[in-house]
Motif scaffolding. Structure first.
Motif, PDB file in Angstrom:
ATOM      1  N   ALA A   1     -33.413 -30.438  -8.647  1.00  0.00           N
ATOM      2  CA  ALA A   1     -33.442 -29.291  -9.552  1.00  0.00           C
ATOM      3  C   ALA A   1     -32.202 -28.422  -9.393  1.00  0.00           C
ATOM      4  N   ASP A   2     -31.705 -28.314  -8.174  1.00  0.00           N
ATOM      5  CA  ASP A   2     -30.518 -27.495  -7.922  1.00  0.00           C
ATOM      6  C   ASP A   2     -29.265 -28.074  -8.570  1.00  0.00           C
ATOM      7  N   HIS A   3     -29.318 -29.348  -8.964  1.00  0.00           N
ATOM      8  CA  HIS A   3     -28.150 -29.980  -9.557  1.00  0.00           C
ATOM      9  C   HIS A   3     -28.234 -30.084 -11.073  1.00  0.00           C
ATOM     10  N   ALA A   4     -29.211 -29.408 -11.660  1.00  0.00           N
ATOM     11  CA  ALA A   4     -29.240 -29.222 -13.105  1.00  0.00           C
ATOM     12  C   ALA A   4     -28.418 -27.982 -13.444  1.00  0.00           C
ATOM     13  N   GLU A   5     -28.016 -27.878 -14.712  1.00  0.00           N
ATOM     14  CA  GLU A   5     -27.360 -26.640 -15.150  1.00  0.00           C
ATOM     15  C   GLU A   5     -28.291 -25.468 -14.855  1.00  0.00           C
ATOM     16  N   PRO A   6     -27.766 -24.368 -14.335  1.00  0.00           N
ATOM     17  CA  PRO A   6     -28.649 -23.248 -13.986  1.00  0.00           C
ATOM     18  C   PRO A   6     -29.329 -22.647 -15.206  1.00  0.00           C
ATOM     19  N   ALA A   7     -30.510 -22.115 -15.006  1.00  0.00           N
ATOM     20  CA  ALA A   7     -31.242 -21.462 -16.084  1.00  0.00           C
ATOM     21  C   ALA A   7     -30.523 -20.195 -16.518  1.00  0.00           C
ATOM     22  N   THR A   8     -30.544 -19.939 -17.805  1.00  0.00           N
ATOM     23  CA  THR A   8     -29.994 -18.691 -18.325  1.00  0.00           C
ATOM     24  C   THR A   8     -30.936 -17.547 -17.952  1.00  0.00           C
ATOM     25  N   PRO A   9     -30.486 -16.301 -18.020  1.00  0.00           N
ATOM     26  CA  PRO A   9     -31.401 -15.181 -17.746  1.00  0.00           C
ATOM     27  C   PRO A   9     -32.653 -15.223 -18.621  1.00  0.00           C
ATOM     28  N   ALA A  10     -32.494 -15.590 -19.898  1.00  0.00           N
ATOM     29  CA  ALA A  10     -33.665 -15.666 -20.787  1.00  0.00           C
ATOM     30  C   ALA A  10     -34.612 -16.758 -20.322  1.00  0.00           C
ATOM     31  N   GLN A  11     -34.090 -17.885 -19.884  1.00  0.00           N
ATOM     32  CA  GLN A  11     -34.940 -18.963 -19.372  1.00  0.00           C
ATOM     33  C   GLN A  11     -35.633 -18.542 -18.086  1.00  0.00           C
ATOM     34  N   GLN A  12     -34.938 -17.853 -17.216  1.00  0.00           N
ATOM     35  CA  GLN A  12     -35.542 -17.391 -15.973  1.00  0.00           C
ATOM     36  C   GLN A  12     -36.715 -16.457 -16.256  1.00  0.00           C
ATOM     37  N   ARG A  13     -36.514 -15.524 -17.168  1.00  0.00           N
ATOM     38  CA  ARG A  13     -37.586 -14.570 -17.472  1.00  0.00           C
ATOM     39  C   ARG A  13     -38.754 -15.258 -18.178  1.00  0.00           C
ATOM     40  N   LEU A  14     -38.459 -16.224 -19.049  1.00  0.00           N
ATOM     41  CA  LEU A  14     -39.531 -16.947 -19.723  1.00  0.00           C
ATOM     42  C   LEU A  14     -40.336 -17.777 -18.721  1.00  0.00           C
ATOM     43  N   ALA A  15     -39.653 -18.419 -17.776  1.00  0.00           N
ATOM     44  CA  ALA A  15     -40.355 -19.192 -16.753  1.00  0.00           C
ATOM     45  C   ALA A  15     -41.279 -18.285 -15.936  1.00  0.00           C
ATOM     46  N   GLN A  16     -40.789 -17.118 -15.567  1.00  0.00           N
ATOM     47  CA  GLN A  16     -41.599 -16.191 -14.785  1.00  0.00           C
ATOM     48  C   GLN A  16     -42.798 -15.694 -15.592  1.00  0.00           C
ATOM     49  N   HIS A  17     -42.556 -15.346 -16.846  1.00  0.00           N
ATOM     50  CA  HIS A  17     -43.642 -14.878 -17.714  1.00  0.00           C
ATOM     51  C   HIS A  17     -44.713 -15.962 -17.848  1.00  0.00           C
ATOM     52  N   THR A  18     -44.263 -17.204 -17.974  1.00  0.00           N
ATOM     53  CA  THR A  18     -45.207 -18.322 -18.116  1.00  0.00           C
ATOM     54  C   THR A  18     -45.994 -18.523 -16.826  1.00  0.00           C
ATOM     55  N   ARG A  19     -45.335 -18.438 -15.676  1.00  0.00           N
ATOM     56  CA  ARG A  19     -46.033 -18.581 -14.398  1.00  0.00           C
ATOM     57  C   ARG A  19     -47.156 -17.554 -14.272  1.00  0.00           C
ATOM     58  N   GLU A  20     -46.942 -16.378 -14.811  1.00  0.00           N
ATOM     59  CA  GLU A  20     -47.932 -15.306 -14.710  1.00  0.00           C
ATOM     60  C   GLU A  20     -49.196 -15.596 -15.523  1.00  0.00           C
ATOM     61  N   LEU A  21     -49.165 -16.618 -16.372  1.00  0.00           N
ATOM     62  CA  LEU A  21     -50.348 -16.989 -17.152  1.00  0.00           C
ATOM     63  C   LEU A  21     -51.383 -17.730 -16.310  1.00  0.00           C
ATOM     64  N   GLY A  22     -50.973 -18.199 -15.135  1.00  0.00           N
ATOM     65  CA  GLY A  22     -51.902 -18.917 -14.266  1.00  0.00           C
ATOM     66  C   GLY A  22     -51.825 -20.417 -14.440  1.00  0.00           C
ATOM     67  N   ALA A  23     -52.979 -21.080 -14.368  1.00  0.00           N
ATOM     68  CA  ALA A  23     -53.015 -22.543 -14.319  1.00  0.00           C
ATOM     69  C   ALA A  23     -52.392 -23.198 -15.553  1.00  0.00           C
ATOM     70  N   VAL A  24     -52.497 -22.572 -16.705  1.00  0.00           N
ATOM     71  CA  VAL A  24     -51.943 -23.192 -17.922  1.00  0.00           C
ATOM     72  C   VAL A  24     -50.424 -23.309 -17.868  1.00  0.00           C
ATOM     73  N   ALA A  25     -49.787 -22.612 -16.923  1.00  0.00           N
ATOM     74  CA  ALA A  25     -48.331 -22.659 -16.806  1.00  0.00           C
ATOM     75  C   ALA A  25     -47.824 -24.067 -16.539  1.00  0.00           C
ATOM     76  N   GLU A  26     -48.702 -24.956 -16.066  1.00  0.00           N
ATOM     77  CA  GLU A  26     -48.275 -26.332 -15.817  1.00  0.00           C
ATOM     78  C   GLU A  26     -47.831 -27.033 -17.099  1.00  0.00           C
ATOM     79  N   MET A  27     -48.169 -26.490 -18.252  1.00  0.00           N
ATOM     80  CA  MET A  27     -47.766 -27.109 -19.515  1.00  0.00           C
ATOM     81  C   MET A  27     -46.289 -26.881 -19.837  1.00  0.00           C
ATOM     82  N   ARG A  28     -45.658 -25.952 -19.148  1.00  0.00           N
ATOM     83  CA  ARG A  28     -44.220 -25.736 -19.381  1.00  0.00           C
ATOM     84  C   ARG A  28     -43.421 -26.883 -18.782  1.00  0.00           C
TER      85      ARG A  28
END
Length: 235
Positions: free
Chosen positions: A29-56
């Motif tokens: 994962a560290d050798h992929a292009e880094p996430a943009t700030p918008a991607q980072q915030r979207l990933a975090q927002h999705t994680r906060e949804l709980g178990a359904v976050a596995e769909m991301r």
């Protein structure tokens, strides 16, 4: 000494895919292009949804989608299954300014999160969200072969229907990608049931479709990449 026959070679069919430990996965994962700030915030927002976050989809898969969009020069993409929009965003980031992603979902709650991320990333004008049954949206598309790329990441029993609606609408040389084709490894089981059985049927359908050529890749939960044959490629 150079071996002179297959019998003297190591097993050519031996498994070469790495069964990853957590540290090996982090290295990948560290050798992929880094996430943009918008991607980072979207990933975090999705994680906060709980178990359904596995769909991301994971970020390295999103990076692959962005890169594939750029490599192919895709301008019109259709996605079935938006969730919180991480894959949609990945496609949009790879599109030229006049490109579009049509993404289909039934959840207003999850796609509201997606809309915010697309706006933050500055690509909302490249994305059209269709709320409602995806099959209805796909049937309403022109039958002309004008889609450059399509991505399936929605209800697994619906995959065959989406495939049948999208393949005729793909341009020759266009790509159709399908996620979760290993389904945690359960799709390989002849006794699979439920979603795994639906994926197993879909995988068989893909391999039997002479209009397409395909390969199944061990990316995330398995992803099929299929290309619509050119007229000269037809078997």
């Amino acid at each position: 000494m150079i071996p002179t026959s297959r019998q003297t070679l190591p097993d050519a069919d031996a498994v070469k895919t790495v069964a990853m430990t957590a540290s090996q996965y982090r290295y990948l994962a560290d050798h992929a292009e880094p996430a943009t700030p918008a991607q980072q915030r979207l990933a975090q927002h999705t994680r906060e949804l709980g178990a359904v976050a596995e769909m991301r989809i994971p970020h390295e898969q999103a990076t692959f989608l962005t890169l594939l969009t750029r490599i192919t020069g895709a301008r019109r993409i259709v996605e079935v299954g938006t969730f919180t929009g991480y894959s949609t965003l990945a496609f949009a980031l790879g599109l030229p300014a006049d490109g579009t992603v049509l993404t289909c979902d039934t959840s207003r709650e999850w796609t509201t999160i997606a809309r915010g991320a697309w706006q933050e990333a500055g690509v909302a004008d490249r994305i059209h969200l269709a709320l409602g049954p995806a099959a209805d949206t796909l049937r309403a598309l022109p039958e002309r072969q004008e889609i450059d790329m399509a991505f399936l990441d929605a209800d697994k029993p619906g995959y065959e229907t989406y495939w049948d609606l999208l393949v005729p609408r793909l341009r020759p040389g266009g790509l159709l990608l399908a996620d979760n084709v290993l389904y945690g490894g359960h799709a390989a089981d002849p006794e699979a049931n439920g979603n795994a059985a639906a994926i197993r049927r879909f995988n068989t359908r893909v391999r039997s479709d002479l209009r397409m050529e395909s390969v199944m890749l061990p990316i995330a939960d398995g992803m099929t990449l299929a290309r619509k044959r050119l007229p000269a490629d037809q078997p």
